[in-house]
Design a protein around this motif. Structure first.
Motif, PDB file in Angstrom:
ATOM      1  N   ARG A   1      47.432  33.443  53.138  1.00  0.00           N
ATOM      2  CA  ARG A   1      46.199  34.206  52.897  1.00  0.00           C
ATOM      3  C   ARG A   1      46.161  34.620  51.431  1.00  0.00           C
ATOM      4  O   ARG A   1      47.174  35.045  50.878  1.00  0.00           O
ATOM      5  N   HIS A   2      44.977  34.497  50.843  1.00  0.00           N
ATOM      6  CA  HIS A   2      44.818  34.917  49.444  1.00  0.00           C
ATOM      7  C   HIS A   2      44.451  36.398  49.410  1.00  0.00           C
ATOM      8  O   HIS A   2      43.424  36.794  49.942  1.00  0.00           O
ATOM      9  N   ASP A   3      45.312  37.195  48.824  1.00  0.00           N
ATOM     10  CA  ASP A   3      45.086  38.629  48.614  1.00  0.00           C
ATOM     11  C   ASP A   3      44.765  38.818  47.135  1.00  0.00           C
ATOM     12  O   ASP A   3      45.654  39.074  46.326  1.00  0.00           O
ATOM     13  N   SER A   4      43.503  38.669  46.792  1.00  0.00           N
ATOM     14  CA  SER A   4      43.117  38.719  45.387  1.00  0.00           C
ATOM     15  C   SER A   4      43.349  40.096  44.784  1.00  0.00           C
ATOM     16  O   SER A   4      43.135  41.124  45.423  1.00  0.00           O
ATOM     17  N   VAL A   5      43.768  40.092  43.534  1.00  0.00           N
ATOM     18  CA  VAL A   5      43.902  41.329  42.766  1.00  0.00           C
ATOM     19  C   VAL A   5      42.822  41.403  41.686  1.00  0.00           C
ATOM     20  O   VAL A   5      42.818  42.326  40.877  1.00  0.00           O
ATOM     21  N   GLU A   6      41.911  40.440  41.698  1.00  0.00           N
ATOM     22  CA  GLU A   6      40.843  40.376  40.699  1.00  0.00           C
ATOM     23  C   GLU A   6      39.687  41.293  41.084  1.00  0.00           C
ATOM     24  O   GLU A   6      39.196  41.230  42.215  1.00  0.00           O
TER      25      GLU A   6
END
Length: 187
Positions: free
Chosen positions: A52-57
């Motif tokens: 899963r992509h947990d974006s910090v952007e």
């Protein structure tokens, strides 16, 4: 596809990709094919590790806590199926995926997900460079139309074809959902 207990790795099967700002995708069979793979692995009792992509952007639709961060319908992990959370394109960078796989005895990997040219490709390339035997299920992947630097749009179908070809040329084996399930079940 190698037959000895392959690990299925769905990559970024998240809801964010169904709405703006994401452009048009090409694969209308993505969900059906991906769910078929999950069902086959579950019936066989083989390992599945969800990515899963947990974006910090800032502003990303993939940030934790937003609706787009959730798994797509039918792709949520079942009890006992681990999730590897990443914040960059490769599932091997900044995560414990490599360690998890080594603890499973260094099995072959079967990968699918969104987007073929981004996180799927980067994960496959990194994994191959680390020595993993990888199979990509191309018809269970999807990607987006991309702006061409010369103007215009590069169609998602073309993006998919080019990445499928480059990955097959040097980094992995490429198969269809039917071939992956048949290799798994012997049917």
């Amino acid at each position: 596809m190698p037959s000895d207990s392959p690990v299925l790795i769905p990559i970024d099967m998240q809801r964010a990709f169904d709405a703006p700002p994401w452009p048009r995708r090409w694969n209308a069979d993505l969900d059906r094919n991906g769910r078929q793979l999950l069902a086959a692995w579950r019936r066989a009792g083989l390992p599945i590790i969800h990515v899963r992509h947990d974006s910090v952007e800032p502003g990303s639709t993939l940030r934790p806590g937003l609706a787009g961060h959730a798994f797509r319908d039918g792709f949520a992990p079942l009890d006992g199926e681990p999730v590897v959370a990443k914040s960059v394109n490769s599932a091997f960078i900044g995560t414990d995926l490599d360690l998890r796989l080594r603890r499973l005895g260094a099995p072959p990997l079967v990968v699918f997900g969104i987007a073929t040219d981004m996180c799927v490709s980067t994960t496959v390339r990194t994994g191959a460079n680390l020595g993993w035997a990888i199979t990509l299920v191309a018809d269970a992947c999807d990607c987006f139309d991309l702006p061409d630097i010369a103007g215009g749009v590069i169609r998602a179908e073309q993006v998919q074809a080019v990445h499928r070809a480059t990955l097959a040329y040097e980094f992995c084996r490429v198969v269809s959902t039917r071939e992956a399930v048949s290799a798994l079940t012997g049917a």
